[in-house]
Design a protein around this motif. Structure first.
Motif, short mmCIF file in Angstrom:
data_model
loop_
_atom_site.label_atom_id
_atom_site.label_comp_id
_atom_site.label_asym_id
_atom_site.label_seq_id
_atom_site.Cartn_x
_atom_site.Cartn_y
_atom_site.Cartn_z
N HIS A 193 0.85 -1.19 0.00
CA HIS A 193 0.00 0.00 0.00
C HIS A 193 0.88 1.23 0.00
CE1 HIS A 193 -3.59 -2.42 0.92
NE2 HIS A 193 -2.78 -3.13 1.68
N ARG A 225 -7.20 8.58 2.43
CA ARG A 225 -7.43 7.32 1.70
C ARG A 225 -6.32 6.32 1.96
NH1 ARG A 225 -10.05 10.88 -1.66
NH2 ARG A 225 -8.15 11.65 -2.63
N GLN A 226 -5.08 6.80 1.96
CA GLN A 226 -3.94 5.89 2.20
C GLN A 226 -3.99 5.31 3.62
OE1 GLN A 226 -0.20 7.76 1.26
NE2 GLN A 226 -0.52 7.61 -0.94
N GLU A 228 -6.57 5.00 5.57
CA GLU A 228 -7.70 4.08 5.67
C GLU A 228 -7.30 2.70 5.14
OE1 GLU A 228 -10.47 4.82 7.15
OE2 GLU A 228 -11.61 3.00 6.68
N ARG A 229 -6.68 2.69 3.95
CA ARG A 229 -6.30 1.40 3.35
C ARG A 229 -5.27 0.66 4.20
NH1 ARG A 229 -5.20 3.95 -1.64
NH2 ARG A 229 -7.22 4.64 -2.38
N ARG A 232 -6.94 -0.53 7.57
CA ARG A 232 -7.86 -1.64 7.30
C ARG A 232 -7.09 -2.92 6.99
NH1 ARG A 232 -13.30 -0.88 5.57
NH2 ARG A 232 -14.13 0.76 6.89
N ALA A 233 -6.06 -2.78 6.16
CA ALA A 233 -5.27 -3.97 5.78
C ALA A 233 -4.60 -4.56 7.01
CB ALA A 233 -4.23 -3.59 4.73
#
Ligand SMILES: [Zn+2]
Ligand SMILES: [Zn+2]
Lengths: 269, 213
Positions: A193, A225-226, A228-229, A232-233
């Motif tokens: 990511h 956005r970064q 969040e990703r 979450r990951a």
């Protein structure tokens, strides 16, 4: 057979999950400070007018008297400390509260002390009821929860070789548990990511601060956005089969607020 | 697999115990008790019971409009010409329809969602009969939607979800008043119930009549 009378104990708890049991009973998954997750039954809790029922809804912070059981305890008295009304009357906050409660439940174990997780959840639900930035809260909460339960993502150095990271854009690997240096980036077939310098700075700030210090933090769209990703990951890598309530949170997130519907069943005439 | 029942029990007995054990709210102990009760039951009674179970499976369907359980393609509430077709009361389960019908205080139609949103258990809106409700709101001349989901977090979540979904259609939405239940002691009431009861309070009329809304 034991002749001793069942032991009574009292505890604070947050109701994380419940299911129906029998005709009118409820089975509860509770997060407690001294004993982590406890499962307990609440007799008659689904009957209207039950002394227990109203206190034992999801996301309620309660004080309980319980009778000790072998696997299942039973609730004999319940009092609400905080029902987090601001959380349960707003579907956006509610969806985030359920998400936080689920990840707290799924990184905790039964009958092991968890005072820090308990305090974190209670404080966060309190903040969630009123905060202007619920998404920042959820990200801060996930990061703090994973840190205190031993799943802290590596944000300081390369997660693979331990080398210091230059102040630059890097990538995050949930599989390897943190940021990677340029040399380690290409070693492996895991999902990477993007983590810009701005994103890394915000993540480090979230990780070392208390929520009130970051509540008013302005985070740019791309960084958001970064982050969040990445979070979450990382969360999904720790929690087996993913977080079930994430789907609801995502569905609700961008809906416009339409305000409450007047209560009361009344005829028009 | 549950191994709580006597492993020496004859196979048909073990099978019935296991079948009962799968029912909601029936633990291994109750499953055993029910099974041993049935062993002593007269044959006619057992046949009547078996027949009742089969006919529920064969004859009961969901009403094609309100999705309540019924023996006809469309239920007797939906076909009743005297019911007020401008109102739909949305409930979680068929049992909730029975409870409201018993009061005889409501003469509108129903819509049964067959559950409530429960994110922690992975139950989302798409598993409920919400699409069917939206279809009805487009086709029928509904003026008021009464949200009568359970007064707990999941019921409230479902109601709030429907509010947001349906608000653009411009249909009036109301909710059941929530508050103290009759016979309950004020001192045992939880915070949410008291707040709701305060918000939903009604004027005290000297002659004992309730004020019109
Ligand atoms: Zn490296
Ligand atoms: Zn019908």
């Amino acid at each position: 057979m034991t002749s001793s009378r069942p032991r009574l104990f009292s505890t604070e708890a947050v109701v994380l999950r419940h299911s129906d049991l029998g005709e009118a009973d409820r089975l509860l998954w509770l997060l407690t400070p001294q004993r982590g997750i406890l499962r307990a039954t609440a007799r008659g809790a689904r009957k209207p007018g039950s002394k227990l029922g109203g206190h034992l809804d999801l996301l309620c912070h309660v004080r309980l008297s319980m009778r000790e059981g072998r696997e299942l305890h039973s609730v004999s008295q319940a009092d609400t400390v905080d029902a987090f009304r601001g959380v349960r009357t707003d579907i956006g906050r509610l969806s985030r509260g359920l998400y936080m409660a689920e990840i707290a439940q799924r990184v905790s174990v039964e009958d092991a002390p968890a005072p820090a997780v308990f305090r974190l959840l209670v404080n966060s639900l309190g903040w969630l009821a009123a905060t202007e930035s619920p998404d920042t809260l959820v990200r801060w909460f996930a990061l703090r929860l994973l840190t205190i339960t031993g799943f802290k993502p590596e944000l300081g150095a390369c997660a693979e070789c331990g080398d210091t990271l230059e102040p630059d854009d890097h990538v995050f690997s949930a599989e390897r548990g943190g940021l990677l240096c340029p040399a380690c980036r290409s070693q492996g077939a895991d999902l990477l990511h993007p983590a810009s310098l701005g994103t890394i700075k915000v993540l480090r700030h979230l990780a070392r601060s208390d929520y009130p210090e970051v509540a008013s933090l302005k985070i740019g769209g791309e960084e958001r956005r970064q982050i969040e990703r990445i979070l979450r990951a990382h969360t999904n890598a720790v929690i087996d089969r993913g977080v079930r309530s994430a789907a609801f949170l995502d569905e609700i997130r961008d809906w416009p607020d339409v305000g409450p519907v007047p209560g009361g069943l009344r005829s028009e005439s | 697999m549950n191994s709580n029942f006597t492993p020496s029990a004859a196979a048909p007995v073990a099978r019935l115990i296991e079948a009962f054990n799968r029912l909601p709210g029936v633990g291994p102990k109750s499953a055993q008790r029910l099974t041993y009760y049935m062993i002593r039951m007269p044959r006619e009674e057992a046949e009547a019971l078996a027949e009742a179970v089969i006919s529920v499976k064969d004859r009961i369907v969901l009403c094609s409009r309100c999705l309540n359980i019924t023996e006809e393609p469309v239920c007797h509430v939906c076909t009743n010409e005297r019911r007020d077709r401008t109102r739909i009361c949305v409930v979680e389960e068929p049992l909730d329809v029975f409870a409201i019908e018993r009061t005889r205080a409501y003469d509108g139609l129903y819509h049964v969602l067959h559950g409530a949103i429960s994110p922690v258990n992975g139950i989302g809106a798409e598993q409920l009969k919400i699409r069917e409700l939206l279809d009805r709101l487009r086709d029928e001349s509904v003026k008021e939607l009464i949200l009568a989901t359970n007064p707990n977090l999941e019921g409230e979540a479902t109601s709030m979800y429907l509010q947001r979904l349906i608000a653009p259609l411009g249909i009036k939405m109301t909710r059941l008043a929530r508050g103290l239940s009759s016979g309950a002691d004020l001192e045992y009431a939880d915070e949410m119930t008291l707040v709701n009861a305060l918000e939903g309070r009604s004027e005290v009329m000297i002659d004992g009549e309730t004020p019109a809304g």
